[in-house]
Motif scaffolding. Structure first.
Motif, PDB file in Angstrom:
ATOM      1  N   LEU A   7      14.459   0.758   1.464  1.00 11.44           N
ATOM      2  CA  LEU A   7      13.938   0.956   1.018  1.00 11.44           C
ATOM      3  C   LEU A   7      12.867   1.204  -0.763  1.00 11.44           C
ATOM      4  O   LEU A   7      12.838   1.448  -1.053  1.00 11.44           O
ATOM      5  CB  LEU A   7      15.720   2.153  -0.250  1.00 11.44           C
ATOM      6  CG  LEU A   7      16.190   2.984   0.921  1.00 11.44           C
ATOM      7  CD1 LEU A   7      17.974   3.355   0.933  1.00 11.44           C
ATOM      8  CD2 LEU A   7      15.359   3.994   1.785  1.00 11.44           C
ATOM      9  N   ARG A   8      13.463   0.253  -1.083  1.00 15.47           N
ATOM     10  CA  ARG A   8      13.305  -0.155  -1.839  1.00 15.47           C
ATOM     11  C   ARG A   8      11.772  -1.108  -2.244  1.00 15.47           C
ATOM     12  O   ARG A   8      10.653  -1.177  -2.439  1.00 15.47           O
ATOM     13  CB  ARG A   8      13.879  -1.510  -2.667  1.00 15.47           C
ATOM     14  CG  ARG A   8      14.791  -1.413  -3.799  1.00 15.47           C
ATOM     15  CD  ARG A   8      15.769  -2.992  -4.489  1.00 15.47           C
ATOM     16  NE  ARG A   8      17.091  -2.347  -5.138  1.00 15.47           N
ATOM     17  CZ  ARG A   8      18.172  -3.001  -4.980  1.00 15.47           C
ATOM     18  NH1 ARG A   8      18.548  -3.880  -4.999  1.00 15.47           N
ATOM     19  NH2 ARG A   8      18.931  -2.217  -5.357  1.00 15.47           N
ATOM     20  N   ILE A  10       9.576  -0.333   0.458  1.00 13.93           N
ATOM     21  CA  ILE A  10       9.035   0.734   0.929  1.00 13.93           C
ATOM     22  C   ILE A  10       8.674   2.115  -0.551  1.00 13.93           C
ATOM     23  O   ILE A  10       7.163   1.942  -1.196  1.00 13.93           O
ATOM     24  CB  ILE A  10      10.190   1.931   1.616  1.00 13.93           C
ATOM     25  CG1 ILE A  10       9.595   1.590   2.737  1.00 13.93           C
ATOM     26  CG2 ILE A  10       9.501   3.306   1.775  1.00 13.93           C
ATOM     27  CD1 ILE A  10      10.697   2.405   3.603  1.00 13.93           C
ATOM     28  N   GLY A  11       9.405   2.510  -1.713  1.00 19.88           N
ATOM     29  CA  GLY A  11       9.832   2.756  -3.007  1.00 19.88           C
ATOM     30  C   GLY A  11       8.551   1.251  -3.505  1.00 19.88           C
ATOM     31  O   GLY A  11       7.452   2.032  -4.434  1.00 19.88           O
ATOM     32  N   ALA A  12       8.193   0.501  -3.792  1.00 19.37           N
ATOM     33  CA  ALA A  12       7.656  -0.845  -4.162  1.00 19.37           C
ATOM     34  C   ALA A  12       6.266  -0.302  -3.778  1.00 19.37           C
ATOM     35  O   ALA A  12       5.215  -0.613  -4.177  1.00 19.37           O
ATOM     36  CB  ALA A  12       8.161  -1.953  -3.835  1.00 19.37           C
ATOM     37  N   LEU A  13       5.807  -0.304  -2.259  1.00 23.89           N
ATOM     38  CA  LEU A  13       5.255   0.475  -1.625  1.00 23.89           C
ATOM     39  C   LEU A  13       4.027   1.417  -2.636  1.00 23.89           C
ATOM     40  O   LEU A  13       2.947   1.719  -2.827  1.00 23.89           O
ATOM     41  CB  LEU A  13       5.019   0.441  -0.432  1.00 23.89           C
ATOM     42  CG  LEU A  13       5.022  -0.760   0.769  1.00 23.89           C
ATOM     43  CD1 LEU A  13       5.126  -0.485   1.621  1.00 23.89           C
ATOM     44  CD2 LEU A  13       3.397  -1.697   0.505  1.00 23.89           C
ATOM     45  N   VAL A  14       5.248   2.761  -2.250  1.00 22.13           N
ATOM     46  CA  VAL A  14       4.265   3.607  -3.194  1.00 22.13           C
ATOM     47  C   VAL A  14       3.726   3.172  -4.411  1.00 22.13           C
ATOM     48  O   VAL A  14       2.673   3.727  -4.811  1.00 22.13           O
ATOM     49  CB  VAL A  14       5.526   4.801  -3.209  1.00 22.13           C
ATOM     50  CG1 VAL A  14       4.735   6.268  -3.871  1.00 22.13           C
ATOM     51  CG2 VAL A  14       5.606   5.246  -1.333  1.00 22.13           C
ATOM     52  N   ILE A  15       4.784   2.769  -5.445  1.00 16.42           N
ATOM     53  CA  ILE A  15       4.350   1.694  -6.570  1.00 16.42           C
ATOM     54  C   ILE A  15       2.981   1.456  -6.512  1.00 16.42           C
ATOM     55  O   ILE A  15       1.755   2.275  -7.501  1.00 16.42           O
ATOM     56  CB  ILE A  15       5.723   1.446  -7.261  1.00 16.42           C
ATOM     57  CG1 ILE A  15       6.741   1.824  -7.683  1.00 16.42           C
ATOM     58  CG2 ILE A  15       4.824   1.246  -8.735  1.00 16.42           C
ATOM     59  CD1 ILE A  15       5.894   3.572  -7.890  1.00 16.42           C
ATOM     60  N   ALA A  16       2.978   0.759  -5.283  1.00 17.21           N
ATOM     61  CA  ALA A  16       1.625  -0.249  -5.554  1.00 17.21           C
ATOM     62  C   ALA A  16       0.676   0.546  -5.012  1.00 17.21           C
ATOM     63  O   ALA A  16      -0.794   0.175  -5.775  1.00 17.21           O
ATOM     64  CB  ALA A  16       1.746  -1.589  -4.430  1.00 17.21           C
ATOM     65  N   GLY A  17       0.611   1.270  -4.186  1.00 18.18           N
ATOM     66  CA  GLY A  17      -0.218   2.524  -3.792  1.00 18.18           C
ATOM     67  C   GLY A  17      -0.844   3.107  -4.816  1.00 18.18           C
ATOM     68  O   GLY A  17      -2.382   3.295  -4.996  1.00 18.18           O
ATOM     69  N   LEU A  18       0.167   3.642  -5.856  1.00 22.04           N
ATOM     70  CA  LEU A  18       0.092   4.414  -7.192  1.00 22.04           C
ATOM     71  C   LEU A  18      -0.965   3.439  -7.858  1.00 22.04           C
ATOM     72  O   LEU A  18      -1.831   3.782  -8.428  1.00 22.04           O
ATOM     73  CB  LEU A  18       1.063   5.193  -7.673  1.00 22.04           C
ATOM     74  CG  LEU A  18       0.590   5.278  -9.178  1.00 22.04           C
ATOM     75  CD1 LEU A  18      -0.136   7.049  -8.928  1.00 22.04           C
ATOM     76  CD2 LEU A  18       2.397   5.543  -9.749  1.00 22.04           C
ATOM     77  N   ILE A  20      -2.783   1.099  -7.331  1.00 17.09           N
ATOM     78  CA  ILE A  20      -4.293   0.282  -6.616  1.00 17.09           C
ATOM     79  C   ILE A  20      -5.068   1.709  -6.520  1.00 17.09           C
ATOM     80  O   ILE A  20      -5.852   1.690  -6.713  1.00 17.09           O
ATOM     81  CB  ILE A  20      -3.698  -0.147  -4.860  1.00 17.09           C
ATOM     82  CG1 ILE A  20      -2.880  -1.855  -5.502  1.00 17.09           C
ATOM     83  CG2 ILE A  20      -5.055  -0.842  -4.340  1.00 17.09           C
ATOM     84  CD1 ILE A  20      -2.661  -2.314  -4.276  1.00 17.09           C
ATOM     85  N   GLY A  21      -4.451   2.323  -6.451  1.00 20.36           N
ATOM     86  CA  GLY A  21      -5.500   3.879  -5.879  1.00 20.36           C
ATOM     87  C   GLY A  21      -6.146   4.750  -6.955  1.00 20.36           C
ATOM     88  O   GLY A  21      -6.980   5.245  -7.654  1.00 20.36           O
TER      89      GLY A  21
ATOM     90  N   LEU B   2      12.837   1.797  -7.356  1.00 22.81           N
ATOM     91  CA  LEU B   2      12.295   1.902  -5.789  1.00 22.81           C
ATOM     92  C   LEU B   2      13.282   2.579  -5.014  1.00 22.81           C
ATOM     93  O   LEU B   2      12.914   3.401  -4.356  1.00 22.81           O
ATOM     94  CB  LEU B   2      11.827   0.793  -5.489  1.00 22.81           C
ATOM     95  CG  LEU B   2      11.014  -0.529  -6.982  1.00 22.81           C
ATOM     96  CD1 LEU B   2      10.754  -1.809  -6.561  1.00 22.81           C
ATOM     97  CD2 LEU B   2       9.741   0.270  -7.327  1.00 22.81           C
ATOM     98  N   LEU B 118       0.438   9.165  -2.585  1.00 29.34           N
ATOM     99  CA  LEU B 118       0.093   7.448  -2.850  1.00 29.34           C
ATOM    100  C   LEU B 118       0.045   7.147  -2.447  1.00 29.34           C
ATOM    101  O   LEU B 118      -0.552   5.394  -2.577  1.00 29.34           O
ATOM    102  CB  LEU B 118       1.357   8.146  -3.451  1.00 29.34           C
ATOM    103  CG  LEU B 118       1.564   9.303  -4.765  1.00 29.34           C
ATOM    104  CD1 LEU B 118       3.412   9.345  -5.525  1.00 29.34           C
ATOM    105  CD2 LEU B 118       0.688   9.093  -5.901  1.00 29.34           C
ATOM    106  N   GLY B 121      -3.115   5.174  -1.704  1.00 22.27           N
ATOM    107  CA  GLY B 121      -3.754   4.406  -2.161  1.00 22.27           C
ATOM    108  C   GLY B 121      -3.995   3.116  -2.548  1.00 22.27           C
ATOM    109  O   GLY B 121      -5.798   2.676  -2.852  1.00 22.27           O
ATOM    110  N   SER B 124      -7.192   1.659  -1.170  1.00 19.96           N
ATOM    111  CA  SER B 124      -8.877   1.924  -1.707  1.00 19.96           C
ATOM    112  C   SER B 124      -9.624   1.146  -2.352  1.00 19.96           C
ATOM    113  O   SER B 124     -10.864   1.341  -1.759  1.00 19.96           O
ATOM    114  CB  SER B 124      -8.290   2.506  -3.414  1.00 19.96           C
ATOM    115  OG  SER B 124      -7.470   3.706  -3.609  1.00 19.96           O
TER     116      SER B 124
END
Lengths: 282, 194
Positions: A7-8, A10-18, A20-21, B2, B118, B121, B124
């Protein structure tokens, strides 16, 4: 426990996506908009780096043309560069090589018309993905060079130039070395960007160089024959300007006997802003 | 934190249960919509303003600035409006089908629709290496994937907050989407005529 780790991650991936995006497009847009006037940096380094980049993306080539101009005795070169990368030079096999690089593809991105028998070459470059190689015989002279450039990178190395030279640069990077120039008038007008120029005159009667810099970074080396009398008239309104003759700084300068000499070069320099370094040598 | 976000991605049903139990504010949903819109809008702005304008030979600094700000601002506003309008529509159809959730809870559940954006991203940087047309194709493809992915999330979260079956949730959300599409088509056609 293992679930928590997953879960962490995947959570880190979402934050990274945010992150980077958001940061990537901001960086790319800002970097693209700032153009070449970000700071006064080493010109050679910048050109090398950008050329490297242009070569790096050269795999995007979709079309390549090779055009022979045998039979023509002189060439006038007109280039209108709105974007992209163009390189003109006389290679070891007596060629002028014109290369245009861009990441954008468009079928109508360039217009090129060649009238090789009369020796005129007109190139209109918008943002094409094309590479042009123009073969010319070694004895051909260049009747004139006109470059009108809005953006992009241009490298122009030529010799045997017996006609007027005009570089009008709104933005972009130009690196040019012109050798064996025979008595002509030269206009260099830049609004922004980076220009590194080397002009080597082999013969001068009565010639004029007009340099007008609104902004940007300009560096020029101008070599004239020993017998040529020189007149340099700088008009500096703002910016940083260094003008030198044989390594010695000069301001307003006129060789004794300039008015009566049959070999004269009048150089008018107007700088509104930016950085200019102009070295005269003989 | 996270693991909390990870749970929203992996187990939307469980995470919406927690959010409802913790009485999380609607602002969390708004934050997800705004952040996802920023990701989508900025990437679209890069493709249109830098690559697209260069493509048509109009890459002027003024136009680039104007179009970038316009696209990002418009994209965020459009997404917030869609979130609110579709959220209210879904809420209305939930009520018709006997749903128990409040409007605030439905809006929170519906914000899951934007969660996959998200994650997109992460892709990108590839736009930098692609030409204009390929960038547009990849962008649309990623958007479609995120849309379908988010739709599945919405079905699950909407079903959970209303104590619906997935079928009921599917009907409620789908009808809301169809209404928006039916309404948007004539509006866009009129706009196109003008």
């Amino acid at each position: 426990m293992a679930d928590d780790v997953i879960l962490r991650v995947i959570g880190a991936l979402v934050i990274a996506g945010l992150i980077i995006g958001i940061t990537t497009p901001i960086y790319l847009i800002a970097n693209n908009m700032s153009g070449n006037n970000t700071s006064l940096v080493d010109l050679t380094g910048m050109l090398t780096r950008l050329n490297g980049l242009a070569h790096h993306i050269s795999y995007n080539f979709i079309e390549e043309k090779e055009i022979g101009v045998n039979g023509a005795h002189a060439l006038r070169l007109d280039i209108n560069l709105l974007d992209g990368y163009i390189e003109v030079g006389r290679g070891s096999v007596n060629t002028i090589v014109i290369e245009v690089y861009s990441t954008s593809y468009t079928a109508d991105g360039y217009e090129a018309s060649f009238n090789v028998q009369s020796g005129d070459l007109h190139i209109m470059v918008k943002s094409p993905t094309i590479k042009l190689v123009v073969q010319i015989p070694s004895e051909m002279i260049v009747k004139g060079v006109n470059l009108d450039m809005s953006n992009g990178i241009a490298k122009i190395n030529m010799a045997e130039i017996k006609g007027p030279i005009s570089f009008v640069i709104d933005n972009g990077i130009l690196e040019s070395e012109l050798k064996n120039i025979v008595s002509n008038n030269t206009l260099i007008k830049m609004s922004n960007g980076v220009v590194k120029l080397s002009l080597q005159y082999s013969h001068i009667d009565l010639s004029e160089i007009k340099i007008q810099i609104n902004d940007g970074i300009f560096k020029a080396s101008i070599r004239v024959p020993n017998n040529t009398m020189l007149k340099v008239t700088p008009n500096i309104l703002n910016g940083v300007v260094h003008v030198s003759l044989n390594g010695k700084n000069i301001t307003i300068y006129e060789d004794p006997g300039y008015n009566v000499s049959s070999s004269r070069l009048d150089c008018g320099i107007t700088v509104l802003n930016g950085y200019a370094k102009i070295d005269f040598e003989r | 934190m996270l693991d909390y976000i990870g749970m929203m991605v992996v187990s939307p049903r469980k995470s919406i249960q927690i959010l409802v139990a913790e009485k999380r504010s609607i602002l969390l949903g708004l934050a997800i919509v705004i952040l996802a819109s920023l990701v989508g809008g900025l990437n679209l702005a890069y493709i249109v303003s830098i690559k697209g304008l260069g493509f048509v030979g109009l890459k002027l600094p003024f136009l680039v600035s104007l179009s970038s700000v316009g696209i990002v601002g418009g994209y965020i506003i459009l997404n917030i409006v869609l979130w609110l309008v579709l959220g209210v529509l879904i809420y209305a159809f939930d009520k018709i089908l006997g749903g128990k959730a409040s409007l605030e809870t439905v809006l929170l559940a519906y914000s899951y629709q934007w969660l996959p954006v998200l994650i997109t991203g992460l892709f990108s940087p590839i736009f930098y290496y692609l030409d204009t047309l390929t960038s547009i194709v990849v962008y649309v493809l990623l958007l479609l994937i995120a849309l379908v992915w988010g739709y599945v999330y919405t079905l699950i979260t909407n079903a959970e907050v209303n104590k619906f079956s997935l079928g009921q949730s599917f009907a409620s959300v789908l009808i809301a989407y169809i209404i928006i599409v039916i309404t948007a088509l004539p509006v866009s056609m009129v706009g196109g005529v003008h």
